[in-house]
Write a protein that holds these residues in place. Structure first.
Motif, mmCIF file in Angstrom:
data_model
loop_
_atom_site.group_PDB
_atom_site.id
_atom_site.type_symbol
_atom_site.label_atom_id
_atom_site.label_comp_id
_atom_site.label_asym_id
_atom_site.label_seq_id
_atom_site.Cartn_x
_atom_site.Cartn_y
_atom_site.Cartn_z
ATOM 1 N N ALA A 35 -30.449 31.592 17.823
ATOM 2 C CA ALA A 35 -31.025 30.921 18.828
ATOM 3 C C ALA A 35 -30.689 29.270 18.687
ATOM 4 O O ALA A 35 -31.240 28.435 19.516
ATOM 5 N N ILE A 36 -29.599 28.844 18.018
ATOM 6 C CA ILE A 36 -28.683 27.595 17.923
ATOM 7 C C ILE A 36 -27.511 27.843 18.706
ATOM 8 O O ILE A 36 -26.797 28.761 18.288
ATOM 9 N N ASP A 88 -40.286 16.476 14.661
ATOM 10 C CA ASP A 88 -41.726 16.657 15.132
ATOM 11 C C ASP A 88 -41.894 15.895 16.485
ATOM 12 O O ASP A 88 -42.664 16.262 17.406
ATOM 13 N N VAL A 89 -41.420 14.684 16.321
ATOM 14 C CA VAL A 89 -41.534 13.966 17.498
ATOM 15 C C VAL A 89 -40.804 14.502 18.957
ATOM 16 O O VAL A 89 -41.356 14.661 19.944
ATOM 17 N N MET A 90 -39.600 14.909 18.788
ATOM 18 C CA MET A 90 -38.738 15.491 19.733
ATOM 19 C C MET A 90 -39.362 16.904 20.432
ATOM 20 O O MET A 90 -39.546 17.154 21.635
ATOM 21 N N LEU A 91 -40.258 17.553 19.321
ATOM 22 C CA LEU A 91 -40.986 18.529 19.736
ATOM 23 C C LEU A 91 -42.053 18.330 20.660
ATOM 24 O O LEU A 91 -42.329 18.810 21.565
ATOM 25 N N GLU A 136 -37.133 24.907 12.447
ATOM 26 C CA GLU A 136 -38.291 25.719 13.101
ATOM 27 C C GLU A 136 -38.476 24.998 14.416
ATOM 28 O O GLU A 136 -38.959 25.434 15.186
ATOM 29 N N ALA A 137 -38.695 23.639 14.191
ATOM 30 C CA ALA A 137 -39.021 22.655 15.265
ATOM 31 C C ALA A 137 -38.093 22.954 16.149
ATOM 32 O O ALA A 137 -38.580 22.852 17.588
ATOM 33 N N ALA A 191 -34.922 23.871 25.541
ATOM 34 C CA ALA A 191 -33.658 23.195 25.692
ATOM 35 C C ALA A 191 -32.502 24.093 26.140
ATOM 36 O O ALA A 191 -32.361 25.336 25.374
ATOM 37 N N GLU A 192 -31.677 24.089 27.066
ATOM 38 C CA GLU A 192 -30.584 24.822 27.143
ATOM 39 C C GLU A 192 -29.588 25.022 25.996
ATOM 40 O O GLU A 192 -29.109 26.111 25.746
ATOM 41 N N ILE A 193 -29.414 23.720 25.494
ATOM 42 C CA ILE A 193 -28.354 23.901 24.311
ATOM 43 C C ILE A 193 -29.201 23.070 23.152
ATOM 44 O O ILE A 193 -29.654 21.800 23.305
ATOM 45 N N ARG A 194 -29.517 23.776 21.932
ATOM 46 C CA ARG A 194 -30.211 23.309 20.849
ATOM 47 C C ARG A 194 -28.796 23.279 19.826
ATOM 48 O O ARG A 194 -28.077 24.217 19.701
#
Ligand code: SF4
Length: 277
Positions: free
Chosen positions: A170-171, A109-112, A141-142, A148-151
């Motif tokens: 999407a990862i 959540d903090v990263m998002l 989900e977050a 980001a280009e790379i998750r």
């Protein structure tokens, strides 16, 4: 620069250290063990918050394009770390597009929130750690919402089955691995936390059959979704105790990223050749 035994990166960069345990995956945090052991020496505050601004300049001095794991001894999105200090870290990442910076957090959540506040540069790999089904849905989900280009996801230490809801679309990159450490000699901990068991007849750590199925499910979903897949270790009393082979091969895939990666890949492969497989 800090050399590392973490085989999916080339070096670690710790411009801040210290963290607080928040979920079951943190119970045997190696960073805490190391920092508390060296309290008052290399870690003046033990595992407490310690800004290290003198390290902010390190990436400018790396001569070769480098894969760097940011904050192996902390979590950049720990609430105690200020956005102002994160901005200083991001400034360095932006200033060094020749390097790739791998950032892993359990504070999805903090990263998002931070990624909405400040655009992440292309060389910032946004990752979350997921240890079990309980933490799966919220964290992935977050992560999907982070621009980001790379998750990427590190399923290490994987403690439980993620289950049928697993979906890695999407990862771009996934790492799997079992817990390691001498605490796993304790029968109850071996049963509860390890992907492996110690077979006293053959005197070897061996993957538990049901845990192999958990790992296979992640790998197969990665393949279906075009997600690069890396199996780091099965774990045991030490990281390579049961090796890292899954279904007859080692899985060393890395995500594609912008820029010339040839040299980085070669360096990476050279490192693997010297590693214990
Ligand atoms: S979030 Fe990571 S660094 Fe922080 S306590 Fe948990 S395992 Fe350790």
């Amino acid at each position: 620069m800090d050399k590392t035994g973490i085989i999916w990166t080339e070096k670690t960069w710790n411009p801040v250290t210290g963290c607080k345990q928040i979920t079951s995956g943190c119970a045997y945090c190696y960073a805490k063990t190391i920092a508390e052991r060296m309290r008052g020496q290399a870690f003046p505050n033990g595992f407490g918050l310690t800004y290290r601004p003198h390290r902010l300049n390190e990436p400018y001095r790396w001569k070769e394009p480098t894969l760097a794991f940011v904050n192996s001894m902390s979590d950049l999105f720990w609430e105690e770390i200020t956005d102002e200090y994160r901005d200083r870290v991001l400034d360095v990442i932006e200033d060094n597009p020749q390097h790739q910076f791998q950032v892993l957090t359990k504070r999805h959540d903090v990263m998002l929130r931070y990624a909405k506040r400040r655009k992440l540069p292309a060389n910032f790999w946004a990752g979350v750690t997921i240890e079990d089904a309980k933490n799966y849905a919220l964290r992935i989900e977050a992560l999907r919402k982070v621009d980001a280009e790379i998750r990427f996801i590190s399923f290490e230490p994987l403690i439980g089955d993620i289950g049928q809801s697993l979906d890695l679309s999407a990862i771009q990159w996934v790492i799997t691995g079992g817990e390691s450490g001498t605490h796993l000699w304790h029968p109850k901990l071996m049963e509860q936390r390890a992907l492996v068991l110690y077979d006293r007849d053959v005197k070897k750590w061996l993957p538990k059959p049901h845990a192999v199925d958990w790992i296979r499910r992640i790998r197969d979903n990665a393949i279906i979704n075009g997600t690069a897949y890396f199996h780091k270790q099965w774990g045991g009393s030490y990281p390579e105790a049961a090796g890292r082979v899954l279904d007859g091969r080692t899985w060393n895939e890395m995500p594609r990223y912008p820029g010339d990666k040839t040299e980085i890949d070669n360096a990476y492969l050279r490192k693997l050749e010297g590693a214990t497989l």
